[in-house]
Design an enzyme around this catalytic site. Sequence first.
Site, PDB file in Angstrom:
ATOM      1  N   LYS A  11       0.853  -1.206   0.000  1.00  0.00           N
ATOM      2  CA  LYS A  11       0.000   0.000   0.000  1.00  0.00           C
ATOM      3  C   LYS A  11       0.879   1.241   0.000  1.00  0.00           C
ATOM      4  O   LYS A  11       2.036   1.210   0.438  1.00  0.00           O
ATOM      5  CB  LYS A  11      -0.942   0.031   1.210  1.00  0.00           C
ATOM      6  CG  LYS A  11      -0.269   0.111   2.597  1.00  0.00           C
ATOM      7  CD  LYS A  11      -0.015   1.517   3.104  1.00  0.00           C
ATOM      8  CE  LYS A  11       0.730   1.533   4.433  1.00  0.00           C
ATOM      9  NZ  LYS A  11       1.644   2.632   4.620  1.00  0.00           N
ATOM     10  N   PRO A  99       9.779  -4.135  -0.294  1.00  0.00           N
ATOM     11  CA  PRO A  99      10.929  -3.933   0.597  1.00  0.00           C
ATOM     12  C   PRO A  99      10.512  -3.693   2.049  1.00  0.00           C
ATOM     13  O   PRO A  99       9.384  -3.283   2.316  1.00  0.00           O
ATOM     14  CB  PRO A  99      11.616  -2.693   0.010  1.00  0.00           C
ATOM     15  CG  PRO A  99      10.547  -1.971  -0.737  1.00  0.00           C
ATOM     16  CD  PRO A  99       9.593  -3.013  -1.244  1.00  0.00           C
ATOM     17  N   GLY A 103       7.548   1.739   4.545  1.00  0.00           N
ATOM     18  CA  GLY A 103       6.272   2.462   4.595  1.00  0.00           C
ATOM     19  C   GLY A 103       5.273   1.929   3.599  1.00  0.00           C
ATOM     20  O   GLY A 103       4.322   2.604   3.215  1.00  0.00           O
ATOM     21  N   LEU A 104       5.478   0.666   3.164  1.00  0.00           N
ATOM     22  CA  LEU A 104       4.603   0.064   2.150  1.00  0.00           C
ATOM     23  C   LEU A 104       3.781  -1.095   2.725  1.00  0.00           C
ATOM     24  O   LEU A 104       3.099  -1.808   1.981  1.00  0.00           O
ATOM     25  CB  LEU A 104       5.445  -0.443   0.971  1.00  0.00           C
ATOM     26  CG  LEU A 104       6.251   0.610   0.213  1.00  0.00           C
ATOM     27  CD1 LEU A 104       7.148  -0.039  -0.835  1.00  0.00           C
ATOM     28  CD2 LEU A 104       5.323   1.633  -0.450  1.00  0.00           C
ATOM     29  N   ALA A 105       3.867  -1.320   4.035  1.00  0.00           N
ATOM     30  CA  ALA A 105       3.087  -2.361   4.731  1.00  0.00           C
ATOM     31  C   ALA A 105       3.404  -3.777   4.230  1.00  0.00           C
ATOM     32  O   ALA A 105       2.521  -4.623   4.174  1.00  0.00           O
ATOM     33  CB  ALA A 105       1.582  -2.077   4.629  1.00  0.00           C
ATOM     34  N   GLY A 106       4.657  -4.026   3.901  1.00  0.00           N
ATOM     35  CA  GLY A 106       5.046  -5.349   3.390  1.00  0.00           C
ATOM     36  C   GLY A 106       4.762  -6.471   4.386  1.00  0.00           C
ATOM     37  O   GLY A 106       4.136  -7.476   4.022  1.00  0.00           O
ATOM     38  N   GLY A 107       5.194  -6.303   5.627  1.00  0.00           N
ATOM     39  CA  GLY A 107       4.947  -7.325   6.651  1.00  0.00           C
ATOM     40  C   GLY A 107       3.460  -7.480   6.933  1.00  0.00           C
ATOM     41  O   GLY A 107       2.966  -8.604   7.123  1.00  0.00           O
ATOM     42  N   SER A 108       2.749  -6.363   6.925  1.00  0.00           N
ATOM     43  CA  SER A 108       1.301  -6.394   7.167  1.00  0.00           C
ATOM     44  C   SER A 108       0.578  -7.141   6.054  1.00  0.00           C
ATOM     45  O   SER A 108      -0.359  -7.905   6.303  1.00  0.00           O
ATOM     46  CB  SER A 108       0.738  -4.966   7.237  1.00  0.00           C
ATOM     47  OG  SER A 108       1.282  -4.271   8.327  1.00  0.00           O
ATOM     48  N   ASP A 141      -2.282  -1.672  10.131  1.00  0.00           N
ATOM     49  CA  ASP A 141      -2.458  -1.636   8.667  1.00  0.00           C
ATOM     50  C   ASP A 141      -3.035  -2.940   8.115  1.00  0.00           C
ATOM     51  O   ASP A 141      -3.383  -3.007   6.934  1.00  0.00           O
ATOM     52  CB  ASP A 141      -1.091  -1.469   7.983  1.00  0.00           C
ATOM     53  CG  ASP A 141      -0.584  -0.046   8.032  1.00  0.00           C
ATOM     54  OD1 ASP A 141      -1.407   0.856   8.274  1.00  0.00           O
ATOM     55  OD2 ASP A 141       0.626   0.147   7.827  1.00  0.00           O
TER      56      ASP A 141
HETATM   57  O1  C5P Z   1       0.105  -1.239  14.595  1.00  0.00           O
HETATM   58  P1  C5P Z   1       1.505  -1.342  14.117  1.00  0.00           P
HETATM   59  O2  C5P Z   1       2.266  -2.423  14.809  1.00  0.00           O
HETATM   60  O3  C5P Z   1       1.626  -1.429  12.632  1.00  0.00           O
HETATM   61  O4  C5P Z   1       2.201   0.025  14.511  1.00  0.00           O
HETATM   62  C1  C5P Z   1       3.593   0.201  14.518  1.00  0.00           C
HETATM   63  C2  C5P Z   1       3.941   1.370  15.427  1.00  0.00           C
HETATM   64  O5  C5P Z   1       3.523   2.599  14.846  1.00  0.00           O
HETATM   65  C3  C5P Z   1       3.277   1.332  16.790  1.00  0.00           C
HETATM   66  O6  C5P Z   1       4.042   0.604  17.699  1.00  0.00           O
HETATM   67  C4  C5P Z   1       3.222   2.809  17.165  1.00  0.00           C
HETATM   68  O7  C5P Z   1       4.476   3.221  17.642  1.00  0.00           O
HETATM   69  C5  C5P Z   1       3.014   3.487  15.817  1.00  0.00           C
HETATM   70  N1  C5P Z   1       1.606   3.777  15.529  1.00  0.00           N
HETATM   71  C6  C5P Z   1       0.951   4.782  16.207  1.00  0.00           C
HETATM   72  N2  C5P Z   1      -0.373   5.022  15.932  1.00  0.00           N
HETATM   73  C7  C5P Z   1      -1.023   4.322  14.986  1.00  0.00           C
HETATM   74  C8  C5P Z   1      -0.362   3.297  14.272  1.00  0.00           C
HETATM   75  C9  C5P Z   1       0.950   3.061  14.560  1.00  0.00           C
HETATM   76  O8  C5P Z   1       1.529   5.448  17.067  1.00  0.00           O
HETATM   77  N3  C5P Z   1      -2.299   4.582  14.747  1.00  0.00           N
END
Ligand code: C5P
Length: 314
Positions: A11, A99, A103-108, A141
């Site tokens: 994404k 990659p 910031g492309l949500a690859g793991g997600s 994500d």
């Molecule tokens: O939810 P996810 O594990 O993808 O988020 C990664 C990190 O990004 C979180 O640990 C948090 O530090 C930050 N984050 C946030 N607020 C969000 C989404 C992510 O602060 N709505």
Amino acid sequence: MQTYSLIAPAKINLYLEILGDRPDGYHELAMILQSIDLADQIDLRSNGTDQIRVSCDDPQIPTDSSNLAYKAAALMANQFAEMYRKFGGVDISLHKRIPMGAGLAGGSADAAAVLVGMNLMWKLGLTQTELRELAAQLGSDIPFCISGGTALATGRGEQLAPLPSVDFLYAVLAKHRNVGISTPWAYKTYRQQFSGSYVSDQDSLLQRQQRVHSGGIVSAIGQRDGAKIGQLLHNDLEKVVLPTYPQVERLRQTLGEFDTLGVMMSGSGSTVFALVESKAQAEQVRLQLKAALPDPNLDIWTTRLIANGIRLAH
Ligand code: C5P
């Protein structure tokens, strides 16, 4: 046992606004998330043991229980213990194209594919809504990655409202292979610098969400107005990432000099993308960027915006 092969699209963020803090330590966001045709492939197969085993063609990616795809399988095994006893564990094979730290949500996307694939493999019959609820337990994500397309995301990013498709547009993505950015770092730094502007009461929060909902970029998407979408791209995290990572700043500046609809960093970076109108224009921008920044560590992809999330490969 049958192998289930799934395609997991990356994404980009067409819009990312940080509205405030949440009691759970996350941030209240208003984002527009967009799937693109840069995708991983995930193969799933019951392995007849009690184990979840992850393998990956990229040696840099951990294949232990810290991998989000592993966590997704563990969540399914935990939630559907009877099926886990019946079918046993799963082998997950990740073919990475998206990659890391980009910031492309690859793991997600990989985790979303595991949820969708295990739903099919174990014949659970879960709906998209049920899958998205499970996904929200794993990461902000991941619910979006399940259904994909174009969506307005609020809350932590898990509250989704679908938007009309803009799959007539293309994006040129560029990322320095040696620059990966930690998402927790980006949000933490943003909080340190900008929490003075956060909204703190529910009414103001709803008002700010509503402003995005009825705002310019959402209506430009509805009108399929690529030029206007390009002008209204926005990402609050640029305010902390660009001053700290000069390579990302330079990339953004360079892409900004070419004829495109607009340029923006995706998520917490380090990918920067340029929105363009056609495949031919994408190819032209790719060549221009390659010539302007002849860095062997710079990866460039030309991609199309797409209207779907996880799908079966065949
Ligand atoms: O939810 P996810 O594990 O993808 O988020 C990664 C990190 O990004 C979180 O640990 C948090 O530090 C930050 N984050 C946030 N607020 C969000 C989404 C992510 O602060 N709505």
